[in-house]
Enzyme design. Structure first.
Site, PDB file in Angstrom:
ATOM      1  N   HIS A   1      -4.830   0.427  11.313  1.00  0.00           N
ATOM      2  CA  HIS A   1      -6.138  -0.243  11.510  1.00  0.00           C
ATOM      3  C   HIS A   1      -6.427  -0.265  12.998  1.00  0.00           C
ATOM      4  CE1 HIS A   1      -3.957  -3.015   8.404  1.00  0.00           C
ATOM      5  NE2 HIS A   1      -4.275  -1.890   7.838  1.00  0.00           N
TER       6      HIS A   1
ATOM      7  N   GLU B   1       0.803  -1.222   0.000  1.00  0.00           N
ATOM      8  CA  GLU B   1       0.000   0.000   0.000  1.00  0.00           C
ATOM      9  C   GLU B   1       0.839   1.277   0.000  1.00  0.00           C
ATOM     10  OE1 GLU B   1      -4.142  -0.568   1.790  1.00  0.00           O
ATOM     11  OE2 GLU B   1      -2.762  -1.047   3.429  1.00  0.00           O
TER      12      GLU B   1
ATOM     13  N   HIS C   1      -0.679   5.260   8.225  1.00  0.00           N
ATOM     14  CA  HIS C   1      -1.812   4.407   7.843  1.00  0.00           C
ATOM     15  C   HIS C   1      -1.916   3.270   8.860  1.00  0.00           C
ATOM     16  CE1 HIS C   1      -4.583   1.864   5.774  1.00  0.00           C
ATOM     17  NE2 HIS C   1      -3.694   0.894   5.691  1.00  0.00           N
TER      18      HIS C   1
ATOM     19  N   HIS D   1     -11.434  -1.194   6.826  1.00  0.00           N
ATOM     20  CA  HIS D   1      -9.994  -1.253   6.665  1.00  0.00           C
ATOM     21  C   HIS D   1      -9.278  -0.490   7.787  1.00  0.00           C
ATOM     22  CE1 HIS D   1      -6.444  -0.590   3.577  1.00  0.00           C
ATOM     23  NE2 HIS D   1      -6.016  -0.856   4.769  1.00  0.00           N
TER      24      HIS D   1
END
Lengths: 264, 264, 264, 264
Positions: D122, D101, D120, D192
């Site tokens: 989760h 990603e 980024h 996500h």
């Protein structure tokens, strides 16, 4: 010679028995050691913090029990264990402060001859369940069959009026609480916590740990919908079979407790 | 000689008092040590993270208080403790940065002569409770009787309009907050956290810890149904009796804090 | 010569196979080592406590599997690994106690030739989800695509009546559970926990960890409103791509587990 | 000479730039060090587990960014940092696997020249909030003013159809995500996680930590009733003042991360 023992507020306690530890047989040192470990485990597992306590019936004198002095359970050593009679009088306090709620233990050992160990705690999911009107703790998974279909809730207002400090601080309150144990091995105490009993220290600790988990799961599941609880027969079968595995968690918890304290 | 002290944005603060620590008696070193420990304990117990602070009134000058420099509480040492007057002016900052919200402390010590220690924090269950319209923190278990029947919520919009940074960053806001403490020892701050007061450092820390737990239990129980809270009389009795046990958790927390920091 | 092995209640087990470990090839030592690590990781990640177990199919004999003796997973060593046939008979127990629920593993290896590893656990968010009438575990995030659209729930009452101990304690119950795996890699067990399967030990562990997280997120999200779950196609794509990253968490967990045990 | 770099599935990546790290200035070693620390802190604070990543824009070449190789963030060292161009092509991978990603980062640095760092993740309360229809993350406390009135939710089905693996695995998806950042510094990604941006590494980490807390408090508070969120003006004031304190948590987290890794 009888000796006045201060309670944790510094008030002397009129002691009906000689406060010296003589005049009776000493408990098995292995039992005292197991009680010390139970204190550590209950702290490590998050069942107690600085508050809460665990006791065991004296192995040679069924009219006596052993309980730590007034202190945080996670730091208890064998030197901190005091012997009590069933009225909650310390036999050998020698000036050590005693728990305000020792009457929970004495009255339970008196009314339930089968009980060998008692845990009193305020664990995190038990307290919220104890204050919801109409809610009841009920066994929902195989580790907690002993909870049964409807754990009683002790409402201290029934016995002590609506201005108490919620503590079981005398024998009358201890007896009122013990009455709830006629057909139960765990009783919730409204706005306070719970008390569990068993026929051994490891099993009492096991039940305190898994009662907390059952309460937690019940809090979470009840948001989502109606719960399928264990049937009475399932609960009994779980007690018979799953609790027979108690040595497995006990061994784990003992080794964790020893590791955290630099022991073997 | 007075010395300009930068606040944590680097702006100099006009200091109304000599910034040198002279001209007054030094506080008892044991009190400073206790304040340092309180910082560590509040961090270890999860009441504060990098934010939040605890202060104590100067034991020799009731118009002064002690508070760490602008830093994370878990790392505070005695060298980080600064003395302030009640207007929040540092007396001996010597260039050390100060907390933006020191006015919480000064104004509380001014308006409540009985208060000896103050904890301000953003603990995990207090913040959500502070933002729900109509919700109120209320004592539901015996460890938290001091919360009473209805902890006030401080809405900063009433005092500072609807465009503030929510911080108590001047004396006027400090006074507005302090007014909420007329009949309360804990006040929630909407979208921010809470402040608790007590007559000793250990008790202020105890109250911050158990206020968080009471809030957590309240969040969980209120999903399930109506809650039976403590009555006024029960709350008062719990303050009288349960808070008398404060030395027990304090001793535990102190020993845990020392252990985590390699101390004795 | 066949040797009677006590189960964990001390009852001898009639063993259909020679209990000595001979008559077959030894499993790859690296596989045994990986199984030991899986035990530690499942404990460290909070998927199992003193209960729960993980097995792997024998790499040289597909009609055999490897599973620890009856003990807490976090303490398992290579000496604790026992070989079983698919009926759950230990081949080389040599007096070591065996898990009551070994039949879960045997019947799954029999009915699902593609399965290489099996994890059985009672993780904290799975149990509550398993007891809510009408609730179903369903994939809601990319780490857990393998859960699919509707994880089956095994209701032991259908196979064993409403008075069981909820344990999968014989082959008939094991077969009934295995039937639920025809189109699923995870099955919830009402009032008990779950079982997950995969084609490798690391992937079975990964799935047990992320099934718990998916259940936790589902419990939390379902309070707020309707949930957007993964579509079937999204779930399959996540299995294809995200599970291909399994080495990354496995390496992390292995190194954490070694660190906690003083290993390399 | 350009060198084919395998992605984490082992497929070679056509690299548009020379994969050697030459032809450009090396980034400031202090920046690389700060990026390594950010990886550790995000893991220690529970924002990332084995998954999630943090990047920083190259301090000398705004058309380049730095990101770890494909690995668990908690174990990253300076040797694991790879330089990329804004298309997500590694400049100096030298055979090291790259994150699937990385396009999140490149497209954000391209479209938002003010952005210096990107996280980024989760995290545990963000994922459930991301899947509830109609729910939106919104600033409710002073630590998280940057969230604003309505954090956008990126629905990958709009850009990639309803059969993706939810990953931002090419530049087109990266651009679609970046478009959501026109008026936002945090974007939720359905099923996500989230991505946050800031003008420094410490601030990006701070925002990832406190976005998680804001989401957690929002999940808890929304059970109880209607929430009073920050006004726009309050949010802006909090960004101005509270985020100015970012050095305080950063110093704490750095020292904790060093301590856990045996560093200074």
């Amino acid at each position: 010679m009888s000796q006045a023992t201060p309670d944790s507020h510094g008030h002397p306690i009129a002691s009906a028995v000689a406060d010296h530890g003589e005049g009776g047989e000493a408990p098995d040192p292995a039992l005292v050691e197991e009680l010390v470990r139970a204190n550590h485990i209950l702290f490590d597992q998050g069942v107690v913090d600085a508050f809460g306590h665990v006791s065991v019936r004296h192995d040679k004198r069924p009219d006596r029990f052993l309980l730590a002095r007034n202190m945080a359970p996670g730091s208890v050593t064998t030197d901190d264990i005091i012997e009590y009679d069933l009225d909650g009088n310390p036999v050998n306090a020698r000036g050590r402060k005693v728990y305000l709620e020792r009457f929970i233990h004495g009255e339970l050992y008196r009314s339930r001859p089968d009980v060998v160990a008692v845990v009193h705690s305020h664990s995190h999911s038990i307290v919220p369940l104890s204050v919801v009107k109409g809610a009841k703790l009920r066994a929902l998974f195989h580790m907690a069959g002993f909870i049964g279909q409807d754990a009683p809730v002790f409402e201290i207002r029934d016995a002590g009026g609506d201005g108490t400090d919620l503590l079981i601080s005398d024998n009358a309150l201890g007896r009122a609480l013990a009455e709830k144990f006629v057909a139960a091995d765990i009783v919730l105490m409204r706005g306070h916590g719970s008390t569990v009993v068993a026929d051994s220290i490891p099993l009492a600790v096991y039940r305190a740990v898994y009662a907390e988990l059952n309460a937690r799961y019940q809090l979470e599941a009840s948001h989502l919908g109606e719960i399928t609880y264990l049937t009475e027969a399932e609960g009994r079968a779980c007690v018979d079979r799953v609790e027979g595995q108690v040595q497995r968690p006990w061994d784990l918890w003992k080794s964790q407790a020893a590791q955290r304290r630099g022991g073997s």
